[in-house]
Scaffold this active site. Structure first.
Site, PDB file in Angstrom:
ATOM      1  CG  HIS A 156     -21.698 -27.083 -27.198  1.00 37.83           C
ATOM      2  ND1 HIS A 156     -21.790 -27.962 -28.254  1.00 37.83           N
ATOM      3  CD2 HIS A 156     -21.643 -25.830 -27.736  1.00 37.83           C
ATOM      4  CE1 HIS A 156     -21.786 -27.280 -29.389  1.00 37.83           C
ATOM      5  NE2 HIS A 156     -21.716 -25.979 -29.102  1.00 37.83           N
ATOM      6  CB  THR A 210     -75.207 -23.506 -47.694  1.00 36.29           C
ATOM      7  OG1 THR A 210     -76.569 -23.171 -47.975  1.00 36.29           O
ATOM      8  CG2 THR A 210     -74.660 -24.310 -48.866  1.00 36.29           C
ATOM      9  CG  HIS A 211     -75.420 -20.050 -44.436  1.00 34.59           C
ATOM     10  ND1 HIS A 211     -74.551 -19.039 -44.089  1.00 34.59           N
ATOM     11  CD2 HIS A 211     -75.586 -19.956 -45.780  1.00 34.59           C
ATOM     12  CE1 HIS A 211     -74.211 -18.357 -45.163  1.00 34.59           C
ATOM     13  NE2 HIS A 211     -74.825 -18.885 -46.207  1.00 34.59           N
ATOM     14  CB  SER A 216     -68.364 -42.275 -16.362  1.00 29.75           C
ATOM     15  OG  SER A 216     -68.644 -40.905 -16.116  1.00 29.75           O
ATOM     16  CE  LYS A 223     -73.372 -38.394 -24.466  1.00 30.80           C
ATOM     17  NZ  LYS A 223     -73.817 -37.233 -25.278  1.00 30.80           N
ATOM     18  CD  GLU A 278     -66.267 -34.977 -29.277  1.00 34.59           C
ATOM     19  OE1 GLU A 278     -67.428 -34.548 -29.266  1.00 34.59           O
ATOM     20  OE2 GLU A 278     -65.799 -35.668 -28.354  1.00 34.59           O
TER      21      GLU A 278
END
Length: 436
Positions: free
Chosen positions: A68, A140-141, A263, A268, A275
């Site tokens: 406790h 849009t879309h 890697s 990149k 993300e």
């Protein structure tokens, strides 16, 4: 806890050290309030205030036997105090201490979140002003719609962050309550005046009514406010990710010297910060569902919520604190490519001005259905034949009869399309005027 992302300032609020410190703050405030009321001897309250301390290792050692945590805590403190310790925790139940102390921690954590939201808002405002007149295509879309400016996109973020800030401020008030009302909230052993005095000393409001615990709809409101804020950040981060796609290339996260994106592929430059924010938002959102589950407890209280809160409260605050600080850095260093925005705006060969042509034809008495057919057929030719939309309109016999060439030219005026941008900015960033 999500220790990798822990800001030391936020981490300290949710540390075991701060947890027991707040417990002790509540215990001592209660002893002081009872001494003022003549329930606890004044000398005992002074001795508690002077000698009360704890050792985390000793608490954990005692808890191995008691199973406790509050009893382990009060026992460890009593060892430091001596005979006056019999007045420690006098008339209290564990949740009087734990829930009231947790309110202090949540309030402190809210203050950091509020500060972080304000800092992000200022950064977004600066970048919005910088790009107030930077034209780009609205989508849009995912498809080209009509022209807008990048500053307008950021102004939209700012307005949403203001709502997030308002929600967290309201939730801070909602959870800033304490209770010293006993095992089932009846004040069987202490008068409500003691609760009021304790809460006053701690800067809290007394809960108007409680069971053994402060009701968890309050905590759920806070957790949903955090989850909505995280969802806003996810929305903004997703926009950056979309605009950073190679095929669009209008915005890019800051990419530091020496930073590596892959890697295997040295070229990149990935939106890893955005993300990460997207992923952490999922975590906070799921935690808010657990908080909603915590609202329903058996009768005057069970313990099913306790283990959940020990995870979701620190983890959500730590994650959101990290998200806000990281996204502020992303926005501050965000690279914007106006030339690419202009190139993409022109990529659809002017069909994005079709709505203006439609309205101009309607103004001159052409039915909407007929006008739509004329404009659409030229837009489809522009798409399929890769021809300039305005030239097709100017060469269309039906439009020549209905719409002067100068009106067609005017319909493609970008400044005319964006003439209300400043008015929108005035509405979003209008200074708040203090009133008496």
């Amino acid at each position: 806890m999500i220790r990798r992302y822990t800001n030391p300032e936020m981490g300290a609020i949710w540390s075991e050290q701060r947890r027991y410190e707040t417990w002790l703050e509540v215990e001592l405030a209660a002893a002081d309030a009872m001494a003022e009321a003549g329930i606890v001897p004044a000398e005992a309250a002074r001795e508690l205030r002077a000698k009360a301390a704890f050792d985390i290792a000793r608490i954990e050692e005692i808890e191995q036997t008691t199973q406790h945590d509050v009893i382990a805590f009060t026992t460890a403190v009593a060892e430091k105090v001596g005979p006056s310790a019999r007045w420690l925790h006098f008339g209290l139940t564990s949740s009087d201490v734990v829930d009231t102390a947790q309110a202090i921690q949540m309030r402190e954590a809210c203050d950091l979140i509020i500060r972080n939201i304000a800092a992000l808002m200022e950064t977004v405002r600066e970048r919005a002003e910088e790009h107030r007149r930077t034209p780009m295509i609205g989508r849009t879309h995912g498809v080209h719609a009509e022209p807008m400016t990048f500053g307008l996109k950021l102004a939209l973020w700012y307005a949403e962050l203001q709502r997030d800030l308002d929600r967290v401020l309201r939730a801070r008030d909602t959870i800033s309550v304490g209770k010293i009302s006993g095992a089932v909230g009846t004040f069987a052993h202490l008068d409500p005046a003691i609760e009021a005095r304790v809460c006053e000393k701690l800067g809290l409001q007394p809960a108007p009514v409680s069971s053994q615990v402060i009701q968890r709809d309050r905590h759920a409101e806070l957790m949903t406010a955090l989850a909505i804020t995280a969802a806003s950040l996810e929305k903004f981060a997703l926009e950056i990710r979309g605009l950073q796609k190679t095929e669009i290339g209008e915005v890019e996260e800051p990419f530091g010297k020496g930073q590596k994106g892959s890697s295997a592929m040295p070229h990149k430059r990935n939106p890893i910060g955005s993300e990460q924010i997207t992923g952490l938002s999922r975590l906070i959102r799921s935690n808010s569902l657990a908080a909603l589950e915590n609202i329903a407890l058996w009768h005057e209280r069970d313990i099913s919520h306790s283990s959940v809160e020990r995870v979701i409260l620190p983890d959500s605050f730590i994650a959101l604190d990290h998200m806000l600080r990281r996204f502020t850095r992303i926005v501050r260093g965000m690279v914007v490519y106006p030339d690419r925005m202009k190139e993409n705006l022109e990529r659809s060969r002017g069909v994005v001005f079709s709505g203006t042509i439609l309205l101009e034809l309607a103004r001159r008495g052409i039915s909407r259905e007929q006008a739509y057919e004329w404009v659409q057929r030229n837009a489809m030719r522009s798409f399929h034949e890769k021809k300039d939309f305005k030239r097709l309109l100017l060469a269309d016999a039906d439009l020549q009869k209905a719409l002067p060439a100068e009106e067609i030219e005017k319909a493609f005026d970008l400044d005319e399309q964006l003439r209300n941008v400043d008015r929108i900015f005035d509405r979003v960033f209008r200074p708040v005027v203090a009133t008496a």
